[in-house]
Design a protein around this motif. Structure first.
Motif, PDB file in Angstrom:
ATOM      1  N   CYS A  77       0.913  -1.274  -0.054  1.00 19.29           N
ATOM      2  CA  CYS A  77       0.117   0.324   0.253  1.00 19.29           C
ATOM      3  C   CYS A  77       0.768   1.382   0.288  1.00 19.29           C
ATOM      4  CB  CYS A  77      -0.654  -0.313   1.224  1.00 19.29           C
ATOM      5  SG  CYS A  77      -2.247   1.749   1.430  1.00 19.29           S
ATOM      6  N   ARG A  78       0.659   2.001  -1.133  1.00 21.38           N
ATOM      7  CA  ARG A  78       1.390   3.542  -1.196  1.00 21.38           C
ATOM      8  C   ARG A  78       0.014   4.711  -0.897  1.00 21.38           C
ATOM      9  NH1 ARG A  78       4.290   0.786   0.268  1.00 21.38           N
ATOM     10  NH2 ARG A  78       6.602   0.013  -1.049  1.00 21.38           N
ATOM     11  N   GLN A  79      -0.854   4.332  -0.330  1.00 24.29           N
ATOM     12  CA  GLN A  79      -1.883   5.408   0.182  1.00 24.29           C
ATOM     13  C   GLN A  79      -1.322   6.457   0.671  1.00 24.29           C
ATOM     14  OE1 GLN A  79      -6.210   3.904  -0.410  1.00 24.29           O
ATOM     15  NE2 GLN A  79      -5.015   1.448   0.425  1.00 24.29           N
ATOM     16  N   CYS A  80      -1.057   6.507   1.281  1.00 25.18           N
ATOM     17  CA  CYS A  80      -0.889   7.996   2.088  1.00 25.18           C
ATOM     18  C   CYS A  80       0.859   8.367   2.736  1.00 25.18           C
ATOM     19  CB  CYS A  80      -1.497   7.844   3.775  1.00 25.18           C
ATOM     20  SG  CYS A  80      -1.523   6.618   5.009  1.00 25.18           S
ATOM     21  N   CYS A  81       0.285   9.197   3.778  1.00 23.45           N
ATOM     22  CA  CYS A  81       1.812   9.784   3.636  1.00 23.45           C
ATOM     23  C   CYS A  81       2.679   8.769   4.647  1.00 23.45           C
ATOM     24  CB  CYS A  81       1.582  11.316   4.664  1.00 23.45           C
ATOM     25  SG  CYS A  81       0.736  10.733   6.241  1.00 23.45           S
ATOM     26  N   LEU A  82       2.080   7.624   5.185  1.00 26.61           N
ATOM     27  CA  LEU A  82       2.815   6.434   6.288  1.00 26.61           C
ATOM     28  C   LEU A  82       3.452   6.110   5.234  1.00 26.61           C
ATOM     29  CD1 LEU A  82       0.498   5.852   8.566  1.00 26.61           C
ATOM     30  CD2 LEU A  82       3.036   6.892   9.355  1.00 26.61           C
ATOM     31  N   ALA A  83       3.023   5.462   3.483  1.00 27.25           N
ATOM     32  CA  ALA A  83       3.985   4.537   3.007  1.00 27.25           C
ATOM     33  C   ALA A  83       5.311   5.254   2.580  1.00 27.25           C
ATOM     34  CB  ALA A  83       2.953   4.968   1.757  1.00 27.25           C
ATOM     35  N   SER A  84       6.059   6.401   3.007  1.00 30.75           N
ATOM     36  CA  SER A  84       6.408   6.605   2.808  1.00 30.75           C
ATOM     37  C   SER A  84       8.092   7.077   4.275  1.00 30.75           C
ATOM     38  CB  SER A  84       7.245   8.018   2.155  1.00 30.75           C
ATOM     39  OG  SER A  84       6.432   9.012   2.266  1.00 30.75           O
ATOM     40  N   ALA A  85       6.831   7.349   4.973  1.00 33.20           N
ATOM     41  CA  ALA A  85       7.387   7.912   6.382  1.00 33.20           C
ATOM     42  C   ALA A  85       6.889   6.931   8.157  1.00 33.20           C
ATOM     43  CB  ALA A  85       6.586   9.120   6.962  1.00 33.20           C
ATOM     44  N   ARG A  86       7.701   5.629   7.814  1.00 35.88           N
ATOM     45  CA  ARG A  86       6.780   4.309   8.696  1.00 35.88           C
ATOM     46  C   ARG A  86       7.966   3.311   8.807  1.00 35.88           C
ATOM     47  NH1 ARG A  86       3.281   1.209   3.957  1.00 35.88           N
ATOM     48  NH2 ARG A  86       4.635  -0.130   3.351  1.00 35.88           N
ATOM     49  N   GLN A  87       8.019   2.839  10.436  1.00 33.50           N
ATOM     50  CA  GLN A  87       9.043   2.033  10.265  1.00 33.50           C
ATOM     51  C   GLN A  87       8.359   0.587   9.697  1.00 33.50           C
ATOM     52  OE1 GLN A  87      10.384   2.014  14.240  1.00 33.50           O
ATOM     53  NE2 GLN A  87       8.825   2.846  15.532  1.00 33.50           N
ATOM     54  N   GLY A  88       6.906   0.184   9.166  1.00 30.37           N
ATOM     55  CA  GLY A  88       7.231  -1.032   8.684  1.00 30.37           C
ATOM     56  C   GLY A  88       5.349  -1.378   8.818  1.00 30.37           C
ATOM     57  N   VAL A  89       5.052  -2.123   7.911  1.00 27.09           N
ATOM     58  CA  VAL A  89       3.649  -2.624   8.474  1.00 27.09           C
ATOM     59  C   VAL A  89       3.527  -4.488   9.427  1.00 27.09           C
ATOM     60  CG1 VAL A  89       1.674  -3.805   7.713  1.00 27.09           C
ATOM     61  CG2 VAL A  89       3.056  -2.449   5.948  1.00 27.09           C
ATOM     62  N   VAL A  90       2.732  -3.230  10.516  1.00 28.33           N
ATOM     63  CA  VAL A  90       2.306  -4.440  11.132  1.00 28.33           C
ATOM     64  C   VAL A  90       1.460  -5.430  10.776  1.00 28.33           C
ATOM     65  CG1 VAL A  90       1.685  -5.297  13.665  1.00 28.33           C
ATOM     66  CG2 VAL A  90       3.479  -2.628  13.078  1.00 28.33           C
ATOM     67  N   HIS A  91       1.863  -7.205  11.169  1.00 29.41           N
ATOM     68  CA  HIS A  91       0.672  -7.751  10.198  1.00 29.41           C
ATOM     69  C   HIS A  91      -0.087  -8.156  11.803  1.00 29.41           C
ATOM     70  CE1 HIS A  91       4.006  -9.242   7.098  1.00 29.41           C
ATOM     71  NE2 HIS A  91       3.867  -7.806   6.491  1.00 29.41           N
ATOM     72  N   ALA A  92      -1.491  -9.085  10.457  1.00 27.46           N
ATOM     73  CA  ALA A  92      -2.095  -9.370  11.666  1.00 27.46           C
ATOM     74  C   ALA A  92      -1.818 -10.100  12.503  1.00 27.46           C
ATOM     75  CB  ALA A  92      -3.398  -9.034  11.073  1.00 27.46           C
ATOM     76  N   ARG A  93      -2.379 -10.993  13.418  1.00 28.18           N
ATOM     77  CA  ARG A  93      -2.185 -12.075  14.350  1.00 28.18           C
ATOM     78  C   ARG A  93      -3.665 -12.870  14.001  1.00 28.18           C
ATOM     79  NH1 ARG A  93       1.397 -14.220  19.671  1.00 28.18           N
ATOM     80  NH2 ARG A  93       1.183 -16.123  19.965  1.00 28.18           N
ATOM     81  N   GLY A  94      -3.214 -14.144  13.692  1.00 32.57           N
ATOM     82  CA  GLY A  94      -4.676 -14.937  14.475  1.00 32.57           C
ATOM     83  C   GLY A  94      -4.975 -15.888  12.692  1.00 32.57           C
ATOM     84  N   ILE A  95      -6.475 -16.358  12.397  1.00 33.71           N
ATOM     85  CA  ILE A  95      -6.655 -17.530  11.822  1.00 33.71           C
ATOM     86  C   ILE A  95      -7.851 -17.023  11.472  1.00 33.71           C
ATOM     87  CG2 ILE A  95      -4.653 -19.266  11.978  1.00 33.71           C
ATOM     88  CD1 ILE A  95      -6.895 -20.663  13.599  1.00 33.71           C
TER      89      ILE A  95
END
Length: 285
Positions: free
Chosen positions: A109-127
């Motif tokens: 995803c590159r929809q908002c400003c966080l795309a270029s100013a983030r530490q990373g994407v946090v993945h959900a946990r679960g099934i």
């Protein structure tokens, strides 16, 4: 010889007993502080303090990491807990593949400003078989980024203690965030970033199909329930989920405090425990 009580023979003031550890003024100050605290709790909606083994474990948890998802060894239930005996409905295989595909979309995803100013994407946990979905605000990580850290290091420990307190295992809980990116240190996601993640969260709900959603934090409550106002006024009751559009009875969202907030305001753990008990009863119904 020094006298410790009674009136002196020459009419001087009696000497106060040095062994007394509690006087009338101390009692008045203590009573005033206690009265103020009780009034504050009543305003928060706390009307009673249930004493139970689950509450004891929640207020005094053992600091230990949550068990890994791949650990399939049988767990031993703590004494006094009643597991939420809910048989999850059979999920088609497309739920699993759908969540995997959604995860790849979020990564790209590159929809908002966080795309270029983030530490990373946090993945959900679960099934896909989870019966409870927990949605937090966003992940805060100050000491190195990990995509597996959901809310924060200490916050994740508290989260899984809370789940164990109502008899849920990690396999029964799906955890995600309203904002999928982990901002840079001390940054707070803006409204644009929050809105851009609405579609991702709605698709997670559709794929997981939980029985109940627990929204932790003001951002999560606002996104899921559309409710405005202070969280202290919204917590403790269920709200219809505005992101779920399945036919039948509306999916219900319990609003409660985020573990990050509870770590800073430990007096409110009792209120959060009441919210968890409402979730437990809904799952057992």
């Amino acid at each position: 010889m020094e006298r410790t009580g009674g009136a002196a023979a020459d009419g001087a003031e009696p000497v106060r007993d040095s062994t007394s550890s509690f006087d009338r003024m101390d009692g008045l100050h203590l009573a005033g502080a206690l009265r103020t605290l009780l009034q504050h709790h009543l305003q928060m909606g706390i009307e009673r303090y249930p004493l139970s083994p689950g509450l004891q474990r929640f207020l005094h948890p053992q600091e230990r990491p949550a068990p890994p998802m791949e650990d399939k060894r049988p767990t031993v239930e703590p004494a006094g807990l009643v597991r939420a005996e809910v048989v999850p409905p059979a999920r088609p295989e497309k739920a699993v593949t759908g969540l995997q595909a959604l995860g790849r979309e979020i990564d790209a995803c590159r929809q908002c400003c966080l795309a270029s100013a983030r530490q990373g994407v946090v993945h959900a946990r679960g099934i896909g078989e989870a019966i409870l979905m927990v949605v937090g605000d966003y992940s805060v990580q100050d000491a190195g980024f990990s995509a597996a850290t959901l809310f924060g290091a200490a916050e994740d420990t508290m989260l899984w203690n809370m789940m164990r307190a109502i008899g849920l295992t990690p396999e029964q809980v799906y955890v995600t965030n309203a904002v999928k990116c982990c901002p840079l240190a001390a940054e707070v996601p803006n409204e644009e970033s929050i809105r851009c993640c609405h579609g991702f969260l709605a698709r997670e709900i559709e794929l997981v199909q939980p029985k109940v959603v627990c929204a932790m934090g003001e951002i999560a409550v606002r996104v899921l329930a559309g409710a405005q106002g202070a969280l202290v006024r919204l917590r403790g009751r269920f709200h219809p989920c505005r992101l779920a559009h399945a036919p039948g009875e509306p999916l219900q969202v319990m609003a409660t405090f985020h573990p990050r907030f509870l770590l800073e305001n430990i007096d409110l753990k009792k209120a959060a425990w009441q919210d968890l008990q409402l979730i437990q009863r809904r799952l057992q119904a």
